[in-house]
Design an enzyme around this catalytic site. Sequence first.
Site, PDB file in Angstrom:
ATOM      1  N   ASP A   1       4.384  -0.113   3.900  1.00 12.82           N
ATOM      2  CA  ASP A   1       3.452  -0.651   4.445  1.00 12.82           C
ATOM      3  C   ASP A   1       2.611  -1.413   3.529  1.00 12.82           C
ATOM      4  OD1 ASP A   1       0.816  -1.009   5.694  1.00 12.82           O
ATOM      5  OD2 ASP A   1      -0.070   1.295   5.418  1.00 12.82           O
TER       6      ASP A   1
ATOM      7  N   ARG B   1      -4.807   9.236   8.479  1.00 11.76           N
ATOM      8  CA  ARG B   1      -5.398   8.312   7.811  1.00 11.76           C
ATOM      9  C   ARG B   1      -5.518   8.808   6.199  1.00 11.76           C
ATOM     10  NH1 ARG B   1      -8.179   4.431  11.067  1.00 11.76           N
ATOM     11  NH2 ARG B   1      -7.888   3.116   8.990  1.00 11.76           N
ATOM     12  N   SER B   2      -5.876   7.660   5.510  1.00 14.52           N
ATOM     13  CA  SER B   2      -5.976   8.023   3.941  1.00 14.52           C
ATOM     14  C   SER B   2      -7.024   9.024   3.552  1.00 14.52           C
ATOM     15  CB  SER B   2      -6.142   6.851   3.221  1.00 14.52           C
ATOM     16  OG  SER B   2      -7.408   6.138   3.525  1.00 14.52           O
TER      17      SER B   2
ATOM     18  N   GLU C   1      -2.993   9.909  -0.392  1.00 12.80           N
ATOM     19  CA  GLU C   1      -2.127  10.210   0.671  1.00 12.80           C
ATOM     20  C   GLU C   1      -0.907  11.009  -0.126  1.00 12.80           C
ATOM     21  OE1 GLU C   1      -0.614   7.068   3.461  1.00 12.80           O
ATOM     22  OE2 GLU C   1      -2.648   6.718   3.774  1.00 12.80           O
TER      23      GLU C   1
ATOM     24  N   LYS D   1       3.708   9.476  10.620  1.00 11.15           N
ATOM     25  CA  LYS D   1       3.338   9.177   9.421  1.00 11.15           C
ATOM     26  C   LYS D   1       2.184   9.987   8.671  1.00 11.15           C
ATOM     27  CE  LYS D   1       1.412   5.069   7.677  1.00 11.15           C
ATOM     28  NZ  LYS D   1       1.010   4.003   7.283  1.00 11.15           N
TER      29      LYS D   1
ATOM     30  N   ASP E   1      -0.380  -1.977  12.591  1.00  7.78           N
ATOM     31  CA  ASP E   1      -1.417  -1.099  12.419  1.00  7.78           C
ATOM     32  C   ASP E   1      -2.789  -1.803  12.700  1.00  7.78           C
ATOM     33  OD1 ASP E   1      -3.198   1.001  11.750  1.00  7.78           O
ATOM     34  OD2 ASP E   1      -2.446   0.799   9.428  1.00  7.78           O
TER      35      ASP E   1
ATOM     36  N   GLN F   1       0.807  -1.173   0.012  1.00  7.54           N
ATOM     37  CA  GLN F   1      -0.119  -0.022  -0.036  1.00  7.54           C
ATOM     38  C   GLN F   1       0.588   1.114   0.116  1.00  7.54           C
ATOM     39  OE1 GLN F   1      -4.007   0.068   1.998  1.00  7.54           O
ATOM     40  NE2 GLN F   1      -3.064   0.972   3.187  1.00  7.54           N
TER      41      GLN F   1
ATOM     42  N   LYS G   1      -3.272   5.716  15.582  1.00  8.60           N
ATOM     43  CA  LYS G   1      -4.296   6.163  14.833  1.00  8.60           C
ATOM     44  C   LYS G   1      -5.433   6.779  15.795  1.00  8.60           C
ATOM     45  CE  LYS G   1      -3.634   4.394  10.386  1.00  8.60           C
ATOM     46  NZ  LYS G   1      -3.885   3.280   9.311  1.00  8.60           N
TER      47      LYS G   1
ATOM     48  N   GLU H   1       5.402  -2.028   7.930  1.00 12.89           N
ATOM     49  CA  GLU H   1       4.249  -1.923   8.698  1.00 12.89           C
ATOM     50  C   GLU H   1       3.106  -3.069   8.261  1.00 12.89           C
ATOM     51  OE1 GLU H   1       0.263   1.114   8.595  1.00 12.89           O
ATOM     52  OE2 GLU H   1       2.453   1.926   8.533  1.00 12.89           O
TER      53      GLU H   1
END
Length: 434
Positions: free
Chosen positions: A242, A372-373, A205, A394, A318, A163, A343, A291
């Site tokens: 990730d 977050r995205s 992102e 991040k 995560d 990702q 998060k 990740e």
Amino acid sequence: MSIITDVYAREVLDSRGNPTLEVEVYTESGAFGRGMVPSGASTGEHEAVELRDGDKSRYGGLGTQKAVDNVNNIIAEAIIGYDVRDQQAIDRAMIALDGTPNKGKLGANAILGVSIAVARAAADYLEIPLYSYLGGFNTKVLPTPMMNIINGGSHSDAPIAFQEFMILPVGAPTFKEALRYGAEIFHALKKILKSRGLETAVGDEGGFAPRFEGTEDGVETILAAIEAAGYVPGKDVFLGFDCASSEFYDKERKVYDYTKFEGEGAAVRTSAEQIDYLEELVNKYPIITIEDGMDENDWDGWKALTERLGKKVQLVGDDFFVTNTDYLARGIQEGAANSILIKVNQIGTLTETFEAIEMAKEAGYTAVVSHRSGETEDSTIADIAVATNAGQIKTGSLSRTDRIAKYNQLLRIEDQLGEVAEYRGLKSFYNLKK
């Protein structure tokens, strides 16, 4: 004068054009705080519940009016009259009011919006920056950024399973310089992609989402961009992934099925083969962090991966931990992973977020504060990263204002801290054998 007098929520839009919540909190003195709530695309199955309306005639079912109503009609009534400085009491009151283990009644998005707004109102009341209010006098560490410059998986249409492909400017002397390193590499990468006739459109992102020939093509291209910008891979800048492995893990067959994103002919790996593949990449490239290298429920795989790579690579949970101290405690006990991604909307309150960071640090795990995205212009996570001296953040690539807002806030904080500010770079990975 610090008593909460009004709480109000409204529906606004996030960076993907989907509804989310914005909450405002007011006190007797006129102090004011506003919090906005992010949203994820690849979500862990154990995350706190993000309450959506489900009305297909409105925003395709993604409306948040129920959560807004829960703030305005239920939560507001419960917390008006509280001292805005009593963050823990307010967060605990909302958790009790919800009464479910996953905040499924009121919605983690409703509760989090209030939690952030309360903290901001308290900082405003005391006339101090948010990071100082949250962290106290020992606040000083600027985080090493993980910059997601290539987007794959669920964050783009690129045919790559992983990702995120990230750069980490650990060799910079300050955060300001680290940001410059990243921006220069980002622009060097864009030139290389254009020269190869590849797309330079960006994903959720802010990273590019080109049609690479595979994972290693992406890595090699990033390494070329680092060098083109004048930096040395493995010294000035390291790499990170990730994998978001839960997104392509087949639960029935218990395999990591790369064909989901990469198409026919892509690899299908067992848990052991997935670990071998990650080790192969680590041995070949200057990778310092991975990740979600394994599926969120593949505990045996996580333990085996940690035993194999946990001394030389940061292994971040995560979806595996979902910012939840129950899952983190089990991971610590069983020796699974060595880092947790933080998060705020996975757990739903600032109090629980800080508890997860504290537990991680006490166990020698690192904590990476994350966006977050689906983001907003809210920059609270920048303040949280500094307040907790987490050492890592991040928050996306070097484009899109929803990502840059966090970087710019960190620049302001570094300026405000002055000579006290520390950028630790490689030292932020304190549990690895260098």
